[in-house]
Write a protein that holds these residues in place. Sequence first.
Motif, mmCIF file in Angstrom:
data_model
loop_
_atom_site.group_PDB
_atom_site.id
_atom_site.type_symbol
_atom_site.label_atom_id
_atom_site.label_comp_id
_atom_site.label_asym_id
_atom_site.label_seq_id
_atom_site.Cartn_x
_atom_site.Cartn_y
_atom_site.Cartn_z
ATOM 1 N N CYS A 45 0.859 -1.230 0.060
ATOM 2 C CA CYS A 45 -0.015 0.010 0.177
ATOM 3 C C CYS A 45 0.608 1.343 0.102
ATOM 4 O O CYS A 45 0.610 2.168 -0.902
ATOM 5 N N LYS A 46 1.860 1.383 0.933
ATOM 6 C CA LYS A 46 2.692 2.751 1.064
ATOM 7 C C LYS A 46 3.411 2.793 -0.216
ATOM 8 O O LYS A 46 3.690 3.801 -0.918
ATOM 9 N N PHE A 47 4.156 1.577 -0.662
ATOM 10 C CA PHE A 47 5.064 2.043 -1.756
ATOM 11 C C PHE A 47 4.455 1.783 -3.203
ATOM 12 O O PHE A 47 4.646 2.427 -3.726
ATOM 13 N N GLY A 48 3.352 1.194 -3.092
ATOM 14 C CA GLY A 48 2.411 0.984 -4.277
ATOM 15 C C GLY A 48 1.755 2.529 -4.607
ATOM 16 O O GLY A 48 1.978 2.916 -5.760
ATOM 17 N N THR A 49 1.203 2.956 -3.829
ATOM 18 C CA THR A 49 0.557 4.454 -3.870
ATOM 19 C C THR A 49 1.718 5.346 -4.177
ATOM 20 O O THR A 49 1.393 6.128 -4.915
ATOM 21 N N GLY A 50 2.854 5.247 -3.533
ATOM 22 C CA GLY A 50 3.920 6.271 -3.680
ATOM 23 C C GLY A 50 4.510 6.107 -5.158
ATOM 24 O O GLY A 50 4.761 7.133 -5.886
ATOM 25 N N GLU A 51 4.774 4.908 -5.751
ATOM 26 C CA GLU A 51 5.170 4.757 -7.051
ATOM 27 C C GLU A 51 4.236 5.161 -8.136
ATOM 28 O O GLU A 51 4.636 5.812 -8.953
ATOM 29 N N ALA A 52 2.957 4.819 -7.805
ATOM 30 C CA ALA A 52 2.149 5.277 -8.682
ATOM 31 C C ALA A 52 1.856 6.847 -8.819
ATOM 32 O O ALA A 52 1.825 7.361 -9.811
ATOM 33 N N THR A 53 2.130 7.479 -7.624
ATOM 34 C CA THR A 53 2.104 8.763 -7.456
ATOM 35 C C THR A 53 3.241 9.680 -8.215
ATOM 36 O O THR A 53 3.157 10.534 -9.053
ATOM 37 N N GLU A 54 4.477 8.800 -8.067
ATOM 38 C CA GLU A 54 5.793 9.317 -8.677
ATOM 39 C C GLU A 54 5.581 9.538 -10.382
ATOM 40 O O GLU A 54 5.767 10.156 -10.865
ATOM 41 N N ALA A 55 5.043 8.270 -10.698
ATOM 42 C CA ALA A 55 4.798 8.145 -12.267
ATOM 43 C C ALA A 55 3.882 9.074 -12.713
ATOM 44 O O ALA A 55 4.097 9.690 -13.696
ATOM 45 N N LEU A 56 2.789 9.446 -12.062
ATOM 46 C CA LEU A 56 1.882 10.434 -12.346
ATOM 47 C C LEU A 56 2.493 11.861 -12.637
ATOM 48 O O LEU A 56 2.162 12.655 -13.382
ATOM 49 N N ALA A 57 3.281 12.157 -11.447
ATOM 50 C CA ALA A 57 4.041 13.483 -11.335
ATOM 51 C C ALA A 57 5.074 13.312 -12.579
ATOM 52 O O ALA A 57 5.151 14.428 -13.318
ATOM 53 N N THR A 58 5.675 12.375 -12.942
ATOM 54 C CA THR A 58 6.585 12.465 -14.115
ATOM 55 C C THR A 58 5.778 12.682 -15.268
ATOM 56 O O THR A 58 6.228 13.354 -16.230
ATOM 57 N N LEU A 59 4.541 12.166 -15.544
ATOM 58 C CA LEU A 59 3.933 12.198 -16.767
ATOM 59 C C LEU A 59 3.372 13.568 -16.748
ATOM 60 O O LEU A 59 3.529 14.164 -17.960
ATOM 61 N N GLU A 60 3.064 14.236 -15.500
ATOM 62 C CA GLU A 60 2.492 15.486 -15.696
ATOM 63 C C GLU A 60 3.463 16.554 -15.936
ATOM 64 O O GLU A 60 3.366 17.985 -16.547
ATOM 65 N N SER A 61 4.920 16.254 -15.626
ATOM 66 C CA SER A 61 5.922 17.166 -15.834
ATOM 67 C C SER A 61 6.201 17.062 -17.350
ATOM 68 O O SER A 61 7.161 17.909 -17.801
ATOM 69 N N GLY A 62 5.723 16.330 -18.090
ATOM 70 C CA GLY A 62 6.124 16.010 -19.553
ATOM 71 C C GLY A 62 7.443 15.226 -19.835
ATOM 72 O O GLY A 62 7.867 15.161 -21.043
ATOM 73 N N ARG A 63 7.861 14.838 -18.729
ATOM 74 C CA ARG A 63 9.044 13.648 -18.921
ATOM 75 C C ARG A 63 8.564 12.340 -18.924
ATOM 76 O O ARG A 63 9.610 11.481 -18.890
ATOM 77 N N GLY A 64 7.460 12.032 -18.984
ATOM 78 C CA GLY A 64 7.068 10.812 -18.968
ATOM 79 C C GLY A 64 6.907 10.111 -20.038
ATOM 80 O O GLY A 64 7.338 10.378 -21.112
ATOM 81 N N SER A 65 7.041 8.669 -19.845
ATOM 82 C CA SER A 65 6.914 7.725 -21.158
ATOM 83 C C SER A 65 5.717 6.452 -21.029
ATOM 84 O O SER A 65 4.938 6.732 -20.051
ATOM 85 N N GLU A 66 5.508 5.795 -22.159
ATOM 86 C CA GLU A 66 4.534 4.819 -21.866
ATOM 87 C C GLU A 66 4.765 3.897 -20.463
ATOM 88 O O GLU A 66 3.947 3.548 -19.887
ATOM 89 N N ARG A 67 5.752 3.694 -20.141
ATOM 90 C CA ARG A 67 6.276 2.923 -18.855
ATOM 91 C C ARG A 67 5.488 3.494 -17.738
ATOM 92 O O ARG A 67 5.059 3.021 -16.941
#
Length: 251
Positions: free
Chosen positions: A146-168
């Motif tokens: 729960c703690k790590f999964g929600t954290g990693e999903a949040t980080e991936a969303l932040a990366t996408l929102e910043s324009g540096r994200g990828s399909e991954r």
Amino acid sequence: DNPTLVNNVETLANVPHILREGPDWLRATGTVDSPGTMVFTVCGDVQREGVFELPLGSPLRSLVEEAGGGAQEGRTIKAIFPGASNTVMVPQELDTPMDFDSMREVGSGLGAGGFAVFDDSACMVQAAYRYSRFLSVESCGQCPACKFGTGEATEALATLESGRGSERDIELVLVRSRSSTDGQKCALPTGESLLMQSLVQVFDEEFRRHIGADCPLPRELPFHKIVDRDRSGRFVYDVDYVHRQPDWTYA
Ligand code: SF4
């Protein structure tokens, strides 16, 4: 077979009336399986944010468009989050009755009766980030997934929102939000799993437009943690919440 005490203020407020008038008093409104009224909250991109008592089974439209006044002039409603614990709803579902069974039938849930509305100027990746971050920060940390999964999903969303994200990163949001429920001791990660997966599925094209590109809808969105109302009656949100850390300190 045991008697159950539901020590919820909204429920207890009905008890004196039921004792005085009998159960028919409660059943005079609402549906057969969800009798009575409920105190609903509508916030975000509507003309009148507020708290409204409506019969259970009232269509979602009566809260969003009648009580809430619908979208602001010139805007259209894009998405409705039934709190942070259920799947996203779209305008085509505005006629869904707000009772427990009907909301379940459309794959979502009534929760505590709170609905956050987003109009067509709102970025769904940013909205997903704000809600995922809330669930990640509030996760108490007893269950690693729960703690790590929600954290990693949040980080991936932040990366996408910043324009540096990828399909991954889109894959990471799906995989980590789904697995955040592994070994869960409470329902918090269920909200992450349901809301994030539904957002990626419903707004797939919008998520993909963020891959390696600036956000097409850069309007700053609040996280809907209500702390007050201003003189005009609109809700005031907790602006300090962005500083709250996963260890519950404030940076
Ligand atoms: S599932 Fe519940 S108990 Fe477990 S870490 Fe998440 S919030 Fe805490």
